[in-house]
Design a protein around this motif. Sequence first.
Motif, PDB file in Angstrom:
ATOM      1  N   ILE A 212       0.854  -1.208   0.000  1.00 58.49           N
ATOM      2  CA  ILE A 212       0.000   0.000   0.000  1.00 58.49           C
ATOM      3  C   ILE A 212       0.881   1.246   0.000  1.00 58.49           C
ATOM      4  O   ILE A 212       0.656   2.181  -0.763  1.00 58.49           O
ATOM      5  CB  ILE A 212      -0.945   0.003   1.231  1.00 58.49           C
ATOM      6  CG1 ILE A 212      -1.954  -1.136   1.113  1.00 58.49           C
ATOM      7  CG2 ILE A 212      -1.661   1.355   1.371  1.00 58.49           C
ATOM      8  CD1 ILE A 212      -2.759  -1.391   2.383  1.00 58.49           C
TER       9      ILE A 212
ATOM     10  N   SER B 253       0.284   7.848  -5.189  1.00 58.79           N
ATOM     11  CA  SER B 253      -0.595   8.624  -4.305  1.00 58.79           C
ATOM     12  C   SER B 253      -2.038   8.582  -4.806  1.00 58.79           C
ATOM     13  O   SER B 253      -2.983   8.481  -4.014  1.00 58.79           O
ATOM     14  CB  SER B 253      -0.127  10.074  -4.202  1.00 58.79           C
ATOM     15  OG  SER B 253       1.130  10.145  -3.567  1.00 58.79           O
TER      16      SER B 253
ATOM     17  N   GLY C 162      -3.974   5.755  -3.545  1.00 61.11           N
ATOM     18  CA  GLY C 162      -4.042   5.623  -2.086  1.00 61.11           C
ATOM     19  C   GLY C 162      -2.718   5.272  -1.430  1.00 61.11           C
ATOM     20  O   GLY C 162      -2.695   4.867  -0.269  1.00 61.11           O
ATOM     21  N   GLY C 163      -1.627   5.398  -2.165  1.00 57.11           N
ATOM     22  CA  GLY C 163      -0.309   5.103  -1.589  1.00 57.11           C
ATOM     23  C   GLY C 163       0.201   6.224  -0.708  1.00 57.11           C
ATOM     24  O   GLY C 163      -0.415   7.288  -0.608  1.00 57.11           O
ATOM     25  N   CYS C 164       1.307   5.991  -0.040  1.00 57.37           N
ATOM     26  CA  CYS C 164       1.824   6.935   0.946  1.00 57.37           C
ATOM     27  C   CYS C 164       3.213   7.483   0.592  1.00 57.37           C
ATOM     28  O   CYS C 164       3.585   8.579   1.015  1.00 57.37           O
ATOM     29  CB  CYS C 164       1.938   6.263   2.318  1.00 57.37           C
ATOM     30  SG  CYS C 164       0.627   5.077   2.672  1.00 57.37           S
TER      31      CYS C 164
ATOM     32  N   CYS D 109       4.419  11.074  -0.602  1.00 57.50           N
ATOM     33  CA  CYS D 109       4.603  12.171   0.354  1.00 57.50           C
ATOM     34  C   CYS D 109       5.492  11.758   1.529  1.00 57.50           C
ATOM     35  O   CYS D 109       6.268  12.559   2.030  1.00 57.50           O
ATOM     36  CB  CYS D 109       3.254  12.629   0.912  1.00 57.50           C
ATOM     37  SG  CYS D 109       2.152  13.289  -0.348  1.00 57.50           S
ATOM     38  N   HIS D 110       5.361  10.525   2.007  1.00 61.89           N
ATOM     39  CA  HIS D 110       6.086  10.119   3.214  1.00 61.89           C
ATOM     40  C   HIS D 110       7.378   9.382   2.913  1.00 61.89           C
ATOM     41  O   HIS D 110       8.113   9.041   3.834  1.00 61.89           O
ATOM     42  CB  HIS D 110       5.192   9.250   4.107  1.00 61.89           C
ATOM     43  CG  HIS D 110       4.054   9.999   4.726  1.00 61.89           C
ATOM     44  ND1 HIS D 110       4.221  10.924   5.730  1.00 61.89           N
ATOM     45  CD2 HIS D 110       2.726   9.974   4.457  1.00 61.89           C
ATOM     46  CE1 HIS D 110       3.046  11.423   6.058  1.00 61.89           C
ATOM     47  NE2 HIS D 110       2.122  10.872   5.306  1.00 61.89           N
TER      48      HIS D 110
ATOM     49  N   GLU E  96       2.137  20.746  -0.785  1.00 62.99           N
ATOM     50  CA  GLU E  96       0.814  20.729  -1.413  1.00 62.99           C
ATOM     51  C   GLU E  96      -0.261  20.740  -0.325  1.00 62.99           C
ATOM     52  O   GLU E  96      -0.005  20.357   0.820  1.00 62.99           O
ATOM     53  CB  GLU E  96       0.651  19.507  -2.328  1.00 62.99           C
ATOM     54  CG  GLU E  96       0.627  18.163  -1.638  1.00 62.99           C
ATOM     55  CD  GLU E  96       0.574  17.015  -2.643  1.00 62.99           C
ATOM     56  OE1 GLU E  96      -0.533  16.597  -2.989  1.00 62.99           O
ATOM     57  OE2 GLU E  96       1.650  16.536  -3.064  1.00 62.99           O
TER      58      GLU E  96
ATOM     59  N   VAL F 117      -3.034  19.145   1.488  1.00 63.38           N
ATOM     60  CA  VAL F 117      -3.546  17.784   1.621  1.00 63.38           C
ATOM     61  C   VAL F 117      -4.899  17.760   2.337  1.00 63.38           C
ATOM     62  O   VAL F 117      -5.402  16.716   2.695  1.00 63.38           O
ATOM     63  CB  VAL F 117      -2.542  16.861   2.347  1.00 63.38           C
ATOM     64  CG1 VAL F 117      -1.273  16.704   1.528  1.00 63.38           C
ATOM     65  CG2 VAL F 117      -2.234  17.346   3.755  1.00 63.38           C
TER      66      VAL F 117
ATOM     67  N   THR G 145      -5.893  19.020   5.302  1.00 65.32           N
ATOM     68  CA  THR G 145      -6.034  18.885   6.776  1.00 65.32           C
ATOM     69  C   THR G 145      -6.159  20.263   7.393  1.00 65.32           C
ATOM     70  O   THR G 145      -5.888  21.263   6.742  1.00 65.32           O
ATOM     71  CB  THR G 145      -4.814  18.181   7.410  1.00 65.32           C
ATOM     72  OG1 THR G 145      -3.611  18.851   7.021  1.00 65.32           O
ATOM     73  CG2 THR G 145      -4.757  16.741   6.985  1.00 65.32           C
TER      74      THR G 145
HETATM   75  C1  HEC Z   1      -0.574  13.912  -0.566  1.00 68.58           C
HETATM   76  C2  HEC Z   1       0.466  13.657   0.405  1.00 68.58           C
HETATM   77  C3  HEC Z   1       0.266  12.543   1.419  1.00 68.58           C
HETATM   78  C4  HEC Z   1      -0.055  11.243   1.165  1.00 68.58           C
HETATM   79  C5  HEC Z   1      -0.261  10.573  -0.189  1.00 68.58           C
HETATM   80  C6  HEC Z   1      -0.122  10.589   2.476  1.00 68.58           C
HETATM   81  N1  HEC Z   1       0.142  11.480   3.449  1.00 68.58           N
HETATM   82 FE1  HEC Z   1       0.162  11.111   5.445  1.00 68.58          FE
HETATM   83  N2  HEC Z   1       0.469  13.067   5.824  1.00 68.58           N
HETATM   84  C7  HEC Z   1       0.693  14.026   4.860  1.00 68.58           C
HETATM   85  C8  HEC Z   1       0.882  15.294   5.524  1.00 68.58           C
HETATM   86  C9  HEC Z   1       1.160  16.622   4.848  1.00 68.58           C
HETATM   87  C10 HEC Z   1       0.746  15.047   6.905  1.00 68.58           C
HETATM   88  C11 HEC Z   1       0.766  16.075   8.029  1.00 68.58           C
HETATM   89  C12 HEC Z   1      -0.646  16.606   8.064  1.00 68.58           C
HETATM   90  C13 HEC Z   1      -0.881  17.572   9.132  1.00 68.58           C
HETATM   91  O1  HEC Z   1      -0.111  17.628  10.104  1.00 68.58           O
HETATM   92  O2  HEC Z   1      -1.902  18.296   9.014  1.00 68.58           O
HETATM   93  C14 HEC Z   1       0.496  13.637   7.053  1.00 68.58           C
HETATM   94  C15 HEC Z   1       0.334  12.989   8.266  1.00 68.58           C
HETATM   95  C16 HEC Z   1       0.259  11.633   8.420  1.00 68.58           C
HETATM   96  C17 HEC Z   1       0.238  10.957   9.700  1.00 68.58           C
HETATM   97  C18 HEC Z   1       0.278  11.639  11.041  1.00 68.58           C
HETATM   98  C19 HEC Z   1       1.711  11.740  11.446  1.00 68.58           C
HETATM   99  C20 HEC Z   1       1.843  12.393  12.781  1.00 68.58           C
HETATM  100  O3  HEC Z   1       2.958  12.358  13.307  1.00 68.58           O
HETATM  101  O4  HEC Z   1       0.867  12.953  13.294  1.00 68.58           O
HETATM  102  C21 HEC Z   1       0.154   9.626   9.445  1.00 68.58           C
HETATM  103  C22 HEC Z   1       0.118   8.498  10.467  1.00 68.58           C
HETATM  104  C23 HEC Z   1       0.108   9.475   8.006  1.00 68.58           C
HETATM  105  N3  HEC Z   1       0.173  10.718   7.415  1.00 68.58           N
HETATM  106  C24 HEC Z   1       0.024   8.269   7.364  1.00 68.58           C
HETATM  107  C25 HEC Z   1      -0.169   8.132   6.004  1.00 68.58           C
HETATM  108  C26 HEC Z   1      -0.432   6.871   5.349  1.00 68.58           C
HETATM  109  C27 HEC Z   1      -0.537   5.518   6.070  1.00 68.58           C
HETATM  110  C28 HEC Z   1      -0.583   7.153   4.026  1.00 68.58           C
HETATM  111  C29 HEC Z   1      -0.912   6.182   2.899  1.00 68.58           C
HETATM  112  C30 HEC Z   1      -2.043   5.276   3.096  1.00 68.58           C
HETATM  113  C31 HEC Z   1      -0.380   8.597   3.858  1.00 68.58           C
HETATM  114  N4  HEC Z   1      -0.157   9.139   5.076  1.00 68.58           N
HETATM  115  C32 HEC Z   1      -0.426   9.255   2.655  1.00 68.58           C
HETATM  116  C33 HEC Z   1       0.719  13.850   3.509  1.00 68.58           C
HETATM  117  C34 HEC Z   1       0.386  12.690   2.871  1.00 68.58           C
END
Ligand code: HEC
Length: 100
Positions: A62, A67, A70-72, A75-76, A96, A98, A100
């Motif tokens: 996953i 992205s 639904g991949g991660c 960004c991560h 970008e 996202v 939140t």
């Molecule tokens: C489009 C970019 C993007 C994608 C794709 C993305 N993330 Fe994130 N994620 C972010 C950003 C930016 C934040 C911080 C958001 C905030 O603090 O408001 C975040 C925050 C998080 C956090 C919280 C981390 C913390 O320390 O609080 C988790 C857990 C997380 N993401 C997991 C995932 C997982 C699992 C996936 C895939 C299924 C994913 N993310 C996909 C951009 C992304």
Amino acid sequence: MMAATLFATFEPKRQGAIISFLDNNSTNFDGLSELENLVKRIGPPKWPWTIDAALAARGNAIFERDSAEGGCGGCHGIEDGEQRFPFVKTWRTPVENVGT
Ligand code: HEC
């Protein structure tokens, strides 16, 4: 450990073509630097239980998806960013909205 201040006066001023960031700036740079160095050393938290290899492989699949699917990792994922200083690596941090 040095006491950290959460708030600071920060009033950058334009001086002709230059912006002075140190003008009226009460930032505790020693404390900030100590926190930044701590963050570099602290690393990600360790999973406290036994890792289930089959579940981890499903999660990895996953994570590696696009992205849009639904991949991660888009960004991560940890990728090298621009070279800004000699001998100092940076992380690529996509900017970008996202939602939140
Ligand atoms: C489009 C970019 C993007 C994608 C794709 C993305 N993330 Fe994130 N994620 C972010 C950003 C930016 C934040 C911080 C958001 C905030 O603090 O408001 C975040 C925050 C998080 C956090 C919280 C981390 C913390 O320390 O609080 C988790 C857990 C997380 N993401 C997991 C995932 C997982 C699992 C996936 C895939 C299924 C994913 N993310 C996909 C951009 C992304």
